[in-house]
Design an enzyme around this catalytic site. Structure first.
Site, PDB file in Angstrom:
ATOM      1  N   TYR A   1       0.842  -1.197   0.000  1.00 23.99           N
ATOM      2  CA  TYR A   1       0.000   0.000   0.000  1.00 23.99           C
ATOM      3  C   TYR A   1       0.873   1.241   0.000  1.00 23.99           C
ATOM      4  O   TYR A   1       0.717   2.134  -0.844  1.00 23.99           O
ATOM      5  CB  TYR A   1      -0.933  -0.015   1.222  1.00 23.99           C
ATOM      6  CG  TYR A   1      -1.606   1.288   1.531  1.00 23.99           C
ATOM      7  CD1 TYR A   1      -1.031   2.205   2.410  1.00 23.99           C
ATOM      8  CD2 TYR A   1      -2.828   1.608   0.950  1.00 23.99           C
ATOM      9  CE1 TYR A   1      -1.651   3.418   2.694  1.00 23.99           C
ATOM     10  CE2 TYR A   1      -3.462   2.814   1.236  1.00 23.99           C
ATOM     11  CZ  TYR A   1      -2.855   3.722   2.105  1.00 23.99           C
ATOM     12  OH  TYR A   1      -3.470   4.925   2.382  1.00 23.99           O
TER      13      TYR A   1
HETATM   14  N1  LIG Z   1      -9.009   7.472   6.333  1.00 27.22           N
HETATM   15  C1  LIG Z   1      -7.791   7.886   6.629  1.00 27.22           C
HETATM   16  O1  LIG Z   1      -7.440   8.124   7.807  1.00 27.22           O
HETATM   17  C2  LIG Z   1      -6.780   8.060   5.539  1.00 27.22           C
HETATM   18  C3  LIG Z   1      -7.138   7.994   4.201  1.00 27.22           C
HETATM   19  N2  LIG Z   1      -6.175   8.182   3.236  1.00 27.22           N
HETATM   20  C4  LIG Z   1      -6.576   8.158   1.818  1.00 27.22           C
HETATM   21  O2  LIG Z   1      -7.699   9.003   1.636  1.00 27.22           O
HETATM   22  C5  LIG Z   1      -8.576   8.429   0.634  1.00 27.22           C
HETATM   23  C6  LIG Z   1      -9.966   8.242   1.218  1.00 27.22           C
HETATM   24  O3  LIG Z   1      -9.832   7.526   2.443  1.00 27.22           O
HETATM   25  P1  LIG Z   1     -11.109   6.761   3.051  1.00 27.22           P
HETATM   26  O4  LIG Z   1     -12.339   7.541   2.797  1.00 27.22           O
HETATM   27  O5  LIG Z   1     -10.751   6.375   4.444  1.00 27.22           O
HETATM   28  O6  LIG Z   1     -11.136   5.461   2.126  1.00 27.22           O
HETATM   29  P2  LIG Z   1     -12.063   4.151   2.253  1.00 27.22           P
HETATM   30  O7  LIG Z   1     -11.135   2.975   2.237  1.00 27.22           O
HETATM   31  O8  LIG Z   1     -13.021   4.306   3.371  1.00 27.22           O
HETATM   32  O9  LIG Z   1     -12.885   4.200   0.888  1.00 27.22           O
HETATM   33  C7  LIG Z   1     -12.192   4.041  -0.318  1.00 27.22           C
HETATM   34  C8  LIG Z   1     -13.188   4.007  -1.446  1.00 27.22           C
HETATM   35  O10 LIG Z   1     -12.523   3.455  -2.590  1.00 27.22           O
HETATM   36  C9  LIG Z   1     -13.339   2.411  -3.125  1.00 27.22           C
HETATM   37  N3  LIG Z   1     -12.569   1.321  -3.717  1.00 27.22           N
HETATM   38  C10 LIG Z   1     -11.689   0.505  -3.120  1.00 27.22           C
HETATM   39  N4  LIG Z   1     -11.274  -0.452  -3.969  1.00 27.22           N
HETATM   40  C11 LIG Z   1     -11.942  -0.238  -5.149  1.00 27.22           C
HETATM   41  C12 LIG Z   1     -11.968  -0.893  -6.407  1.00 27.22           C
HETATM   42  N5  LIG Z   1     -11.239  -1.986  -6.628  1.00 27.22           N
HETATM   43  N6  LIG Z   1     -12.770  -0.400  -7.365  1.00 27.22           N
HETATM   44  C13 LIG Z   1     -13.539   0.698  -7.147  1.00 27.22           C
HETATM   45  N7  LIG Z   1     -13.560   1.377  -5.981  1.00 27.22           N
HETATM   46  C14 LIG Z   1     -12.773   0.893  -4.984  1.00 27.22           C
HETATM   47  C15 LIG Z   1     -14.091   1.856  -1.944  1.00 27.22           C
HETATM   48  O11 LIG Z   1     -15.239   1.168  -2.396  1.00 27.22           O
HETATM   49  P3  LIG Z   1     -15.998   0.148  -1.404  1.00 27.22           P
HETATM   50  O12 LIG Z   1     -16.948   1.023  -0.629  1.00 27.22           O
HETATM   51  O13 LIG Z   1     -16.656  -0.828  -2.315  1.00 27.22           O
HETATM   52  O14 LIG Z   1     -14.936  -0.500  -0.524  1.00 27.22           O
HETATM   53  C16 LIG Z   1     -14.385   3.114  -1.144  1.00 27.22           C
HETATM   54  O15 LIG Z   1     -15.568   3.734  -1.573  1.00 27.22           O
HETATM   55  C17 LIG Z   1      -7.915   7.114   0.201  1.00 27.22           C
HETATM   56  O16 LIG Z   1      -7.135   7.328  -0.967  1.00 27.22           O
HETATM   57  C18 LIG Z   1      -7.016   6.779   1.372  1.00 27.22           C
HETATM   58  O17 LIG Z   1      -5.896   5.957   0.995  1.00 27.22           O
HETATM   59  C19 LIG Z   1      -4.847   8.373   3.539  1.00 27.22           C
HETATM   60  C20 LIG Z   1      -4.454   8.415   4.858  1.00 27.22           C
HETATM   61  C21 LIG Z   1      -5.396   8.323   5.943  1.00 27.22           C
HETATM   62  N1  LIG Z   2      -8.248   3.413   1.592  1.00 25.10           N
HETATM   63  C1  LIG Z   2      -7.915   3.699   2.863  1.00 25.10           C
HETATM   64  N2  LIG Z   2      -6.673   4.119   3.152  1.00 25.10           N
HETATM   65  C2  LIG Z   2      -6.347   4.379   4.457  1.00 25.10           C
HETATM   66  C3  LIG Z   2      -7.289   4.232   5.471  1.00 25.10           C
HETATM   67  C4  LIG Z   2      -8.604   3.798   5.131  1.00 25.10           C
HETATM   68  O1  LIG Z   2      -9.481   3.633   5.995  1.00 25.10           O
HETATM   69  N3  LIG Z   2      -8.859   3.545   3.826  1.00 25.10           N
HETATM   70  N4  LIG Z   2      -6.973   4.497   6.780  1.00 25.10           N
HETATM   71  C5  LIG Z   2      -5.749   4.845   7.131  1.00 25.10           C
HETATM   72  C6  LIG Z   2      -5.471   5.057   8.610  1.00 25.10           C
HETATM   73  O2  LIG Z   2      -6.296   6.061   9.120  1.00 25.10           O
HETATM   74  C7  LIG Z   2      -4.064   5.435   8.975  1.00 25.10           C
HETATM   75  O3  LIG Z   2      -3.747   6.632   8.343  1.00 25.10           O
HETATM   76  C8  LIG Z   2      -3.935   5.630  10.482  1.00 25.10           C
HETATM   77  O4  LIG Z   2      -4.241   4.488  11.163  1.00 25.10           O
HETATM   78  C9  LIG Z   2      -4.656   4.989   6.132  1.00 25.10           C
HETATM   79  N5  LIG Z   2      -5.112   4.778   4.776  1.00 25.10           N
END
Ligand SMILES: NC(=O)C1=CN([C@@H]2O[C@H](COP(=O)(O)OP(=O)(O)OC[C@H]3O[C@@H](n4cnc5c(N)ncnc54)[C@H](OP(=O)(O)O)[C@@H]3O)[C@@H](O)[C@H]2O)C=CC1
Ligand SMILES: Nc1nc2c(c(=O)[nH]1)N=C([C@H](O)[C@@H](O)CO)CN2
Length: 235
Positions: A147
């Site tokens: 990742y």
């Molecule tokens: N949340 C956090 O604390 C952090 C988030 N980020 C980044 O911020 C962004 C948003 O985070 P967050 O809202 O937590 O993400 P989530 O993992 O909650 O949601 C990601 C979305 O991407 C979709 N997705 C995943 N795989 C596929 C696929 N194969 N085809 C189509 N869609 C797909 C998921 O669909 P489905 O609902 O079907 O799973 C979901 O709607 C991401 O890029 C994440 O890496 C970075 C650091 C921290």
């Molecule tokens: N696709 C996602 N990416 C990440 C998620 C998540 O929920 N979905 N969550 C994190 C964590 O919050 C991490 O930043 C701290 O534990 C990272 N990326």
């Protein structure tokens, strides 16, 4: 107003960005994988949504063709879709690595190349590509190795596409650390995660929305990544 394309709009940060940008008056083009009630709500509000499994290049190509058939221009593309896959003893390492590189690097690469013509403009810096990355792209992660590497590849795409698409299109990244916990995160995990930053809190949806709004309002920043990390590097 030209439409904004966001990948992964079904929940959490992608959904928050979709709602916020629609509230600002932008037509929304979005991709989703799982169907939630929020998908129907967005459609009812006028969003143009496509179910696309971003691990399937055939579905990506079909999506690109539909967007190019229906639209002559785009205001912005936000690459948000992501799968946070850990390494586990029972998982196929090659499959995890390929899936991470596919969704976090190949999808932005394919969509940016194919849809760049829709972002073309004579005005300097008034169209945007935003890559949603992660703090661990620069730090590594012992539990999410593939990742983190794929997010580092995404950061490199930010540099290349910024140079390729200037001066009309800005290409920037947003690299969050802890933005939103997941429901399954237990108290011990939450306390440990919060303690990693100088500012011990979740960044929250508004922090992301503010960063997106800044990047879209800028006319002079490109090829850079905003670090929304609560001061983690200094802890
Ligand atoms: N949340 C956090 O604390 C952090 C988030 N980020 C980044 O911020 C962004 C948003 O985070 P967050 O809202 O937590 O993400 P989530 O993992 O909650 O949601 C990601 C979305 O991407 C979709 N997705 C995943 N795989 C596929 C696929 N194969 N085809 C189509 N869609 C797909 C998921 O669909 P489905 O609902 O079907 O799973 C979901 O709607 C991401 O890029 C994440 O890496 C970075 C650091 C921290
Ligand atoms: N696709 C996602 N990416 C990440 C998620 C998540 O929920 N979905 N969550 C994190 C964590 O919050 C991490 O930043 C701290 O534990 C990272 N990326």
């Amino acid at each position: 107003m030209q439409p904004i394309l966001i990948t992964g709009i079904g929940k959490r940060l992608g959904l928050a960005m979709a709602k916020d940008l629609m509230a600002q008056g932008y037509p929304l083009i979005g991709t989703y994988r799982s169907h939630y009630t929020a998908i129907e709500d967005l459609k009812a509000a006028g969003a143009e949504l496509y179910r696309v499994d971003l691990l399937q290049n055939s579905e990506i190509k079909a999506f690109i063709a539909e967007v190019k058939n229906k639209h002559e221009s785009l205001r912005a593309i936000i690459h948000n879709a992501s799968d946070w896959m850990p390494e586990r003893p029972d998982t196929d390492a090659a499959k995890v690595f390929d899936s991470m590189m596919q969704i976090h690097a190949s999808v932005p690469y394919q969509l940016n190349l194919a849809l760049a013509p829709l972002l073309e403009t004579d005005e300097i810096g008034c169209r945007d590509i935003i890559h949603i990355s992660d703090y661990v792209a620069q730090k590594g992660s012992k539990k999410h190795i593939a990742y983190a590497a794929s997010k580092a590849a995404l950061d490199n795409l930010t540099l290349s596409f910024a140079a390729k698409l200037a001066p009309g299109v800005k290409v920037n990244g947003i690299a969050p650390a802890l933005m939103l916990f997941n429901d399954q995160d237990d108290t011990a995990y939450r306390q440990k995660a919060l303690a990693k930053a100088l500012l011990p809190k979740e960044g929250g949806e508004q922090e992301m929305l503010t960063a997106v709004k800044y990047l879209m309002s800028s006319r002079y920043m490109t090829g850079r990544t905003l670090s929304l990390d609560g001061g983690r590097p200094l802890k």
